[in-house]
Design an enzyme around this catalytic site. Structure first.
Site, PDB file in Angstrom:
ATOM      1  N   GLY A  64       0.774  -1.236   0.000  1.00  0.00           N
ATOM      2  CA  GLY A  64       0.000   0.000   0.000  1.00  0.00           C
ATOM      3  C   GLY A  64       0.801   1.280   0.000  1.00  0.00           C
ATOM      4  O   GLY A  64       0.280   2.338   0.381  1.00  0.00           O
ATOM      5  N   SER A  65       2.050   1.248  -0.433  1.00  0.00           N
ATOM      6  CA  SER A  65       2.816   2.498  -0.416  1.00  0.00           C
ATOM      7  C   SER A  65       2.289   3.474  -1.471  1.00  0.00           C
ATOM      8  O   SER A  65       2.289   4.690  -1.246  1.00  0.00           O
ATOM      9  CB  SER A  65       4.310   2.234  -0.603  1.00  0.00           C
ATOM     10  OG  SER A  65       4.594   1.812  -1.910  1.00  0.00           O
ATOM     11  N   LYS A  84     -15.137 -15.282 -12.211  1.00  0.00           N
ATOM     12  CA  LYS A  84     -14.505 -13.959 -12.249  1.00  0.00           C
ATOM     13  C   LYS A  84     -15.560 -12.852 -12.404  1.00  0.00           C
ATOM     14  O   LYS A  84     -15.496 -11.814 -11.758  1.00  0.00           O
ATOM     15  CB  LYS A  84     -13.523 -13.941 -13.431  1.00  0.00           C
ATOM     16  CG  LYS A  84     -12.772 -12.639 -13.607  1.00  0.00           C
ATOM     17  CD  LYS A  84     -11.664 -12.796 -14.636  1.00  0.00           C
ATOM     18  CE  LYS A  84     -11.018 -11.477 -14.954  1.00  0.00           C
ATOM     19  NZ  LYS A  84      -9.673 -11.580 -15.459  1.00  0.00           N
ATOM     20  N   ARG A 112      -4.590  -8.589  -9.778  1.00  0.00           N
ATOM     21  CA  ARG A 112      -5.543  -9.368 -10.575  1.00  0.00           C
ATOM     22  C   ARG A 112      -5.754  -8.668 -11.896  1.00  0.00           C
ATOM     23  O   ARG A 112      -5.693  -7.438 -11.953  1.00  0.00           O
ATOM     24  CB  ARG A 112      -6.915  -9.421  -9.891  1.00  0.00           C
ATOM     25  CG  ARG A 112      -7.007 -10.408  -8.818  1.00  0.00           C
ATOM     26  CD  ARG A 112      -8.389 -10.385  -8.179  1.00  0.00           C
ATOM     27  NE  ARG A 112      -8.317 -11.166  -6.975  1.00  0.00           N
ATOM     28  CZ  ARG A 112      -8.402 -12.489  -6.953  1.00  0.00           C
ATOM     29  NH1 ARG A 112      -8.652 -13.157  -8.058  1.00  0.00           N
ATOM     30  NH2 ARG A 112      -8.279 -13.150  -5.830  1.00  0.00           N
ATOM     31  N   ASN A 132      -3.832   2.276 -13.715  1.00  0.00           N
ATOM     32  CA  ASN A 132      -2.915   1.363 -13.029  1.00  0.00           C
ATOM     33  C   ASN A 132      -1.517   1.978 -13.024  1.00  0.00           C
ATOM     34  O   ASN A 132      -1.160   2.723 -13.936  1.00  0.00           O
ATOM     35  CB  ASN A 132      -2.873   0.025 -13.769  1.00  0.00           C
ATOM     36  CG  ASN A 132      -1.960  -0.989 -13.077  1.00  0.00           C
ATOM     37  OD1 ASN A 132      -1.954  -1.095 -11.850  1.00  0.00           O
ATOM     38  ND2 ASN A 132      -1.178  -1.721 -13.854  1.00  0.00           N
ATOM     39  N   HIS A 188       2.451   0.716 -12.998  1.00  0.00           N
ATOM     40  CA  HIS A 188       3.271  -0.474 -13.208  1.00  0.00           C
ATOM     41  C   HIS A 188       4.746  -0.063 -13.092  1.00  0.00           C
ATOM     42  O   HIS A 188       5.151   0.966 -13.647  1.00  0.00           O
ATOM     43  CB  HIS A 188       2.991  -1.074 -14.587  1.00  0.00           C
ATOM     44  CG  HIS A 188       3.759  -2.330 -14.835  1.00  0.00           C
ATOM     45  ND1 HIS A 188       3.407  -3.532 -14.249  1.00  0.00           N
ATOM     46  CD2 HIS A 188       4.878  -2.566 -15.558  1.00  0.00           C
ATOM     47  CE1 HIS A 188       4.277  -4.453 -14.623  1.00  0.00           C
ATOM     48  NE2 HIS A 188       5.186  -3.903 -15.412  1.00  0.00           N
TER      49      HIS A 188
HETATM   50  C1  GAR Z   1       4.125  -1.262  -7.006  1.00  0.00           C
HETATM   51  O1  GAR Z   1       5.485  -1.307  -7.335  1.00  0.00           O
HETATM   52  C2  GAR Z   1       3.265  -1.282  -8.252  1.00  0.00           C
HETATM   53  O2  GAR Z   1       3.831  -0.559  -9.309  1.00  0.00           O
HETATM   54  C3  GAR Z   1       3.228  -2.754  -8.567  1.00  0.00           C
HETATM   55  O3  GAR Z   1       3.048  -3.369  -7.316  1.00  0.00           O
HETATM   56  C4  GAR Z   1       3.703  -2.571  -6.321  1.00  0.00           C
HETATM   57  C5  GAR Z   1       2.729  -2.329  -5.207  1.00  0.00           C
HETATM   58  O4  GAR Z   1       3.374  -1.696  -4.137  1.00  0.00           O
HETATM   59  N1  GAR Z   1       2.175  -3.070  -9.477  1.00  0.00           N
HETATM   60  C6  GAR Z   1       2.306  -3.960 -10.445  1.00  0.00           C
HETATM   61  O5  GAR Z   1       3.305  -4.641 -10.618  1.00  0.00           O
HETATM   62  C7  GAR Z   1       1.092  -4.104 -11.356  1.00  0.00           C
HETATM   63  N2  GAR Z   1       1.405  -4.843 -12.528  1.00  0.00           N
HETATM   64  P1  GAR Z   1       2.530  -0.898  -3.060  1.00  0.00           P
HETATM   65  O6  GAR Z   1       1.469  -1.875  -2.538  1.00  0.00           O
HETATM   66  O7  GAR Z   1       3.513  -0.529  -2.003  1.00  0.00           O
HETATM   67  O8  GAR Z   1       1.911   0.295  -3.723  1.00  0.00           O
END
Ligand code: GAR
Length: 207
Positions: A12-13, A65, A91, A107, A109
């Site tokens: 959740g950052s 789903k 997901r 989103n 990424h």
């Molecule tokens: C983040 O690095 C985000 O970019 C990635 O998951 C992490 C979640 O961190 N998302 C993906 O890879 C989506 N394809 P967080 O929970 O600390 O925000």
């Protein structure tokens, strides 16, 4: 003020970064609710501490789903959510969900898409010895990390960094890019025409 629903699966950052940005009076969005598909997601605690309604929404094994997605949409609608931000939600959303929020799901990424989609993007970049790395905010379509790109941020990779250091540097960029891109999206600074993104302003965080 645009009500945003955030979907999470873990730490959740990025949610924290969105919440911090939402405290600024000029921010055009507020976080209306947070939903996690994982019961132990730290993000749920973060949301609760910030006084935001936060729920664990389980995908039961027997559930299709589309049923799960219908339930997610129902919950988001209860909170008047107009824009959905995925923040580490692991997901792939399908048509049931996306039809309810067409071109309204963002989103983040941790790579410069279209390079390194999927899991462990930072490790993929590290192993490929990429000289530049970064992150992407894009609209979500039914593919994996494939929707129209709204914005990106990049950094030059220092060869002395290990994989964890690279991931940390990318994460710091994510925390700047996502709130800025979401705010611009909520101010209608992006327009999508024939699958191409047009934009009307220079990102404030680059000025
Ligand atoms: C983040 O690095 C985000 O970019 C990635 O998951 C992490 C979640 O961190 N998302 C993906 O890879 C989506 N394809 P967080 O929970 O600390 O925000």
């Amino acid at each position: 003020m645009i009500p945003v629903g955030v979907l999470v699966s873990g730490r959740g950052s990025n949610l924290s970064a969105l919440l911090d940005a939402a405290r600024a009076p000029e921010c055009p969005y507020f976080i209306a609710c947070v939903i996690s598909d994982q019961p132990a997601a730290l993000a749920l605690e973060t949301a609760k501490k910030a006084g935001i309604p936060a729920f664990f929404h389980e995908k039961l094994p027997q559930m299709k789903k589309r049923e799960y997605e219908r339930e997610l949409v129902t919950r988001l609608r209860e909170f008047g959510v107009q824009v959905v931000a995925l923040a580490g939600f692991m997901r792939i959303l399908g048509e049931t969900f996306l039809a309810e929020y067409p071109n309204r799901v963002l989103n983040i990424h941790p790579s410069l898409l279209p390079a390194f989609p999927g899991l462990h993007a930072q490790d993929q970049a590290f192993r490929a010895q990429a000289r530049y790395a970064g992150c992407t905010v894009h609209l979500v379509d039914a593919g994996m990390d494939t929707g129209p790109i709204l914005d990106q941020a990049c950094l030059r990779v220092d060869r002395s960094w290990n994989a964890q250091q690279l991931a940390q540097h990318i994460l710091e960029l994510e925390h700047r890019l996502y709130p800025a891109a979401l705010a611009r999206f909520c101010r209608n600074e992006f327009r999508l025409e024939d699958g191409r993104v047009h934009e009307f302003s220079i990102p404030a965080w680059l000025e």
